[in-house]
Design a protein around this motif. Structure first.
Motif, PDB file in Angstrom:
ATOM      1  N   PHE A   1     -57.380 -49.288 123.584  1.00 12.19           N
ATOM      2  CA  PHE A   1     -56.806 -49.431 122.249  1.00 12.19           C
ATOM      3  C   PHE A   1     -55.823 -50.606 122.255  1.00 12.19           C
ATOM      4  O   PHE A   1     -55.112 -50.828 123.240  1.00 12.19           O
ATOM      5  N   ASP A   2     -55.793 -51.335 121.158  1.00 14.76           N
ATOM      6  CA  ASP A   2     -54.734 -52.315 120.930  1.00 14.76           C
ATOM      7  C   ASP A   2     -53.532 -51.518 120.436  1.00 14.76           C
ATOM      8  O   ASP A   2     -53.395 -51.259 119.233  1.00 14.76           O
ATOM      9  N   ALA A   3     -52.677 -51.083 121.344  1.00 14.92           N
ATOM     10  CA  ALA A   3     -51.641 -50.111 121.030  1.00 14.92           C
ATOM     11  C   ALA A   3     -50.257 -50.669 121.299  1.00 14.92           C
ATOM     12  O   ALA A   3     -50.067 -51.520 122.175  1.00 14.92           O
ATOM     13  N   ALA A   4     -49.276 -50.158 120.547  1.00 14.36           N
ATOM     14  CA  ALA A   4     -47.898 -50.606 120.713  1.00 14.36           C
ATOM     15  C   ALA A   4     -46.942 -49.548 120.204  1.00 14.36           C
ATOM     16  O   ALA A   4     -47.272 -48.741 119.324  1.00 14.36           O
TER      17      ALA A   4
ATOM     18  N   GLY B   1     -68.711 -45.930 127.386  1.00 16.74           N
ATOM     19  CA  GLY B   1     -68.038 -47.219 127.422  1.00 16.74           C
ATOM     20  C   GLY B   1     -67.462 -47.651 126.098  1.00 16.74           C
ATOM     21  O   GLY B   1     -66.788 -48.687 126.009  1.00 16.74           O
ATOM     22  N   ALA B   2     -67.671 -46.872 125.029  1.00 14.71           N
ATOM     23  CA  ALA B   2     -67.181 -47.231 123.695  1.00 14.71           C
ATOM     24  C   ALA B   2     -67.113 -45.979 122.833  1.00 14.71           C
ATOM     25  O   ALA B   2     -67.804 -44.980 123.095  1.00 14.71           O
ATOM     26  N   LEU B   3     -66.289 -46.030 121.805  1.00 15.99           N
ATOM     27  CA  LEU B   3     -66.228 -44.945 120.834  1.00 15.99           C
ATOM     28  C   LEU B   3     -67.399 -45.067 119.869  1.00 15.99           C
ATOM     29  O   LEU B   3     -67.888 -46.167 119.612  1.00 15.99           O
ATOM     30  N   PRO B   4     -67.855 -43.946 119.295  1.00 17.67           N
ATOM     31  CA  PRO B   4     -69.002 -44.008 118.387  1.00 17.67           C
ATOM     32  C   PRO B   4     -68.658 -44.517 116.991  1.00 17.67           C
ATOM     33  O   PRO B   4     -69.549 -44.788 116.191  1.00 17.67           O
ATOM     34  N   VAL B   5     -67.375 -44.661 116.705  1.00 12.03           N
ATOM     35  CA  VAL B   5     -66.907 -45.060 115.377  1.00 12.03           C
ATOM     36  C   VAL B   5     -65.557 -45.740 115.554  1.00 12.03           C
ATOM     37  O   VAL B   5     -64.871 -45.533 116.558  1.00 12.03           O
ATOM     38  N   GLY B   6     -65.165 -46.589 114.609  1.00  9.34           N
ATOM     39  CA  GLY B   6     -63.857 -47.220 114.687  1.00  9.34           C
ATOM     40  C   GLY B   6     -62.735 -46.208 114.542  1.00  9.34           C
ATOM     41  O   GLY B   6     -62.801 -45.315 113.690  1.00  9.34           O
ATOM     42  N   VAL B   7     -61.707 -46.323 115.377  1.00  9.89           N
ATOM     43  CA  VAL B   7     -60.606 -45.355 115.379  1.00  9.89           C
ATOM     44  C   VAL B   7     -59.270 -46.088 115.404  1.00  9.89           C
ATOM     45  O   VAL B   7     -59.066 -47.001 116.210  1.00  9.89           O
ATOM     46  N   SER B   8     -58.386 -45.679 114.505  1.00  9.95           N
ATOM     47  CA  SER B   8     -56.979 -46.055 114.587  1.00  9.95           C
ATOM     48  C   SER B   8     -56.174 -44.782 114.828  1.00  9.95           C
ATOM     49  O   SER B   8     -56.582 -43.694 114.416  1.00  9.95           O
ATOM     50  N   VAL B   9     -55.054 -44.940 115.503  1.00 13.38           N
ATOM     51  CA  VAL B   9     -54.214 -43.793 115.839  1.00 13.38           C
ATOM     52  C   VAL B   9     -52.793 -44.062 115.351  1.00 13.38           C
ATOM     53  O   VAL B   9     -52.256 -45.146 115.574  1.00 13.38           O
ATOM     54  N   LEU B  10     -52.200 -43.081 114.666  1.00 15.07           N
ATOM     55  CA  LEU B  10     -50.807 -43.142 114.232  1.00 15.07           C
ATOM     56  C   LEU B  10     -50.113 -41.869 114.713  1.00 15.07           C
ATOM     57  O   LEU B  10     -50.447 -40.769 114.269  1.00 15.07           O
ATOM     58  N   LEU B  11     -49.176 -42.030 115.628  1.00 13.23           N
ATOM     59  CA  LEU B  11     -48.444 -40.898 116.181  1.00 13.23           C
ATOM     60  C   LEU B  11     -46.978 -41.044 115.816  1.00 13.23           C
ATOM     61  O   LEU B  11     -46.340 -42.041 116.154  1.00 13.23           O
TER      62      LEU B  11
ATOM     63  N   HIS C   1     -55.407 -49.301 117.771  1.00 10.15           N
ATOM     64  CA  HIS C   1     -56.638 -49.584 117.034  1.00 10.15           C
ATOM     65  C   HIS C   1     -57.792 -49.871 117.972  1.00 10.15           C
ATOM     66  O   HIS C   1     -57.636 -50.571 118.982  1.00 10.15           O
ATOM     67  N   GLN C   2     -58.953 -49.335 117.636  1.00 13.99           N
ATOM     68  CA  GLN C   2     -60.251 -49.807 118.121  1.00 13.99           C
ATOM     69  C   GLN C   2     -61.146 -49.847 116.897  1.00 13.99           C
ATOM     70  O   GLN C   2     -61.870 -48.896 116.594  1.00 13.99           O
ATOM     71  N   ARG C   3     -61.079 -50.921 116.173  1.00 20.86           N
ATOM     72  CA  ARG C   3     -61.775 -51.042 114.903  1.00 20.86           C
ATOM     73  C   ARG C   3     -63.268 -51.288 115.100  1.00 20.86           C
ATOM     74  O   ARG C   3     -63.700 -51.843 116.110  1.00 20.86           O
ATOM     75  N   ALA C   4     -64.056 -50.878 114.090  1.00 25.23           N
ATOM     76  CA  ALA C   4     -65.488 -51.128 114.082  1.00 25.23           C
ATOM     77  C   ALA C   4     -65.841 -51.890 112.810  1.00 25.23           C
ATOM     78  O   ALA C   4     -65.051 -51.971 111.863  1.00 25.23           O
ATOM     79  N   ALA C   5     -67.028 -52.442 112.791  1.00 21.79           N
ATOM     80  CA  ALA C   5     -67.447 -53.250 111.646  1.00 21.79           C
ATOM     81  C   ALA C   5     -67.729 -52.395 110.419  1.00 21.79           C
ATOM     82  O   ALA C   5     -67.584 -52.862 109.287  1.00 21.79           O
ATOM     83  N   ASP C   6     -68.130 -51.125 110.636  1.00 22.73           N
ATOM     84  CA  ASP C   6     -68.492 -50.302 109.486  1.00 22.73           C
ATOM     85  C   ASP C   6     -67.463 -49.203 109.229  1.00 22.73           C
ATOM     86  O   ASP C   6     -66.473 -49.424 108.561  1.00 22.73           O
ATOM     87  N   ARG C   7     -67.647 -48.025 109.807  1.00 18.57           N
ATOM     88  CA  ARG C   7     -66.760 -46.899 109.488  1.00 18.57           C
ATOM     89  C   ARG C   7     -65.567 -46.846 110.427  1.00 18.57           C
ATOM     90  O   ARG C   7     -65.701 -46.995 111.634  1.00 18.57           O
ATOM     91  N   ASN C   8     -64.370 -46.604 109.848  1.00 21.21           N
ATOM     92  CA  ASN C   8     -63.136 -46.508 110.622  1.00 21.21           C
ATOM     93  C   ASN C   8     -62.354 -45.272 110.202  1.00 21.21           C
ATOM     94  O   ASN C   8     -62.239 -44.977 109.008  1.00 21.21           O
ATOM     95  N   LEU C   9     -61.811 -44.565 111.183  1.00 21.80           N
ATOM     96  CA  LEU C   9     -61.052 -43.340 110.964  1.00 21.80           C
ATOM     97  C   LEU C   9     -59.614 -43.548 111.418  1.00 21.80           C
ATOM     98  O   LEU C   9     -59.355 -44.289 112.366  1.00 21.80           O
ATOM     99  N   LEU C  10     -58.681 -42.870 110.757  1.00 25.51           N
ATOM    100  CA  LEU C  10     -57.278 -42.892 111.172  1.00 25.51           C
ATOM    101  C   LEU C  10     -56.891 -41.497 111.624  1.00 25.51           C
ATOM    102  O   LEU C  10     -56.959 -40.541 110.853  1.00 25.51           O
TER     103      LEU C  10
END
Length: 462
Positions: free
Chosen positions: A61-64, A147-157, A77-86
């Motif tokens: 993840f591109d995390a900070a 080796g990869a997530l099946p969908v784009g994922v962002s994380v907010l903690l 973030h691990q964004r995808a070209a199509d569907r993304n979840l938060l």
């Protein structure tokens, strides 16, 4: 070696084979005393944020750690070209007081057995570290196997949920474009019961008011003024009594104008779900439902609006007796709202109702304590249906579409600020003793929670 074509079963098998390592990572997080309400633990909150950031970075993840006016956020973030979840969770926890009621150290997690089930005992085990780690561990399994997530994922903690989220509003506003996704996933709720998973799709809104009735310029001796002087306690009691009809419904004019019935599919499912009205009330020493006549207890506590008196005071309330007519009387009154009810419209209708019943020689003042609308996810939404199917597959029984009688402000914030609906998928149990000594999280909730998220991510990617 990662295989992008690996099956879903391979990912689930990886979860099973590595559950001990997953559990040890959770224990490491649970050992961090991230109590957000006490400034003495600010360093621990930062430590938890940094630990989670490093875990996300280890999963590519591109995390900070993102600073706020209070405790930091963690964003990845691990964004995808199509569907993304938060995905949203919180790493802060409640204080541990009273410490003497704990059977072991609150920040030294351990496995115990209760009622034939293995449980994780620690502060934050259920609320919310165990829950958020189910999602992170599901991501870990995907990365290890495919080796990869099946969908784009962002994380907010978040690090301030247990202290009222004072920094969240400004953070969402400032970072709205970065965080916008197709849907939000929130893991901070319960299962329907120990064997039935659920997705919360209905959260009631809230309007809260302080009401004060004033009459004479000072407290009066009831022997000298009783009968002749207005008694604010009596006036307020009559106003409060007027708020409900004999059938249990709310008597404020226009209160039900925007209230909708449950979708037929949801109403039919609720009839199939295990819920015992008598047992629910009997557990707190009650026997008769007091809400709207003709509505089940389940409807009354989740899908119907309410009016409740949360506090009343006026005159002398100390030990002994004092024959006084008070100059003022006050009450705290709240309304839980559903569906399309407008909290500002309800507040105005309530105040009009009260003002119309204030007699001569009395005045009324109001002080508002927030107004938030209800949150509803369409029951026929395609992403909701996919997630329900995934949960049903994991637990072997129909996943419930559930309502919550409470309010979770972050859901409304995501809708208003980011334009996103939310799916609230949690694996806690109602007896997890959150906010209390000896907080627990069932080991099965943790293990199958990870497996559930693996299935949900796979389904939502389809």
């Amino acid at each position: 070696m990662a295989n992008p074509a690996a099956s879903l079963d391979a990912v689930l098998s990886h979860v099973d084979a590595n559950i001990d390592a997953s559990l040890e990572r959770l224990f490491t997080l649970l050992r961090i005393a991230s109590i957000s309400t006490d400034p003495a633990y600010a360093g621990e909150c930062l430590k938890a944020a940094e630990w989670l950031t490093n875990e996300l970075k280890g999963l590519d993840f591109d995390a900070a750690v993102r600073p706020t006016a209070g405790h930091p956020m963690v964003v990845g973030h691990q964004r995808a070209a199509d569907r993304n979840l938060l995905f949203y969770g919180h790493y802060d926890v409640q204080p541990v007081d009273p410490l003497e009621l704990w059977t072991s150290e609150p920040f030294e997690p351990r496995i115990a057995e209760e009622d034939g089930r293995k449980v994780i005992l620690a502060r934050g085990a259920s609320d919310d570290k165990g829950q958020l780690m189910t999602f992170i561990e599901a991501c870990r399994a995907y990365k290890a196997v495919r080796g990869a997530l099946p969908v784009g994922v962002s994380v907010l903690l978040e690090g301030e949920e247990e202290s009222g989220s004072p920094s969240l509003d400004a953070f969402l506003t400032a970072n709205a474009e970065e965080l916008k996704s197709d849907i939000a996933l929130i893991c901070d709720t319960d299962m329907w019961d120990t064997r039935t998973p659920s997705i919360i799709t209905m959260l009631r809104g809230l309007v809260a008011e302080n009401v004060t009735i004033a009459a004479a310029s000072r407290d009066l001796h009831s022997g000298m003024y009783g009968g002749a002087a207005r008694n604010p306690n009596q006036v307020l009691a009559e106003i409060i009594a007027s708020l409900r009809n004999p059938d249990g419904s709310v008597a404020v004019e226009g209160f039900y104008d925007d209230v909708e019935e449950l979708p037929e599919t949801v109403a039919e499912q609720w009839k199939r779900l295990p819920f015992d009205d008598k047992a629910y009330l009997g557990g707190v020493g009650l026997s008769e439902p007091a809400g709207e006549a003709g509505r089940s207890v389940l409807e009354q506590i989740t899908s119907r609006p309410t009016c409740e008196i949360n506090g009343m005071w006026g005159g002398y309330t100390g030990e002994g007796f004092k024959t006084v007519i008070p100059a003022k009387a006050s009450a705290k009154i709240s309304f839980r709202l559903v569906a399309s009810q407008d909290p500002h419209k309800i507040r105005a209708a309530f105040r009009k109702h009260v003002e119309a019943r204030v007699p001569a020689d009395c005045t009324v003042t109001f002080h508002e304590h927030g107004a938030s609308p209800a949150s509803v996810v369409p029951a026929d939404g395609p992403l909701l249906q996919k997630a329900l199917g995934a949960l049903s597959d994991e637990w072997g029984r129909e996943a419930a579409v559930a309502g919550s009688g409470g309010s979770i402000p972050i859901v409304g914030d995501f809708k208003r600020k980011l334009g996103m609906d939310s799916l609230l998928i949690g694996f806690a149990q109602t007896d997890d003793r959150i906010h209390s000594p000896n907080e627990k999280y069932n080991l099965e909730s943790y293990h199958r929670g990870i497996r559930s998220w693996v299935r949900v991510l796979d389904a939502l990617a389809g």
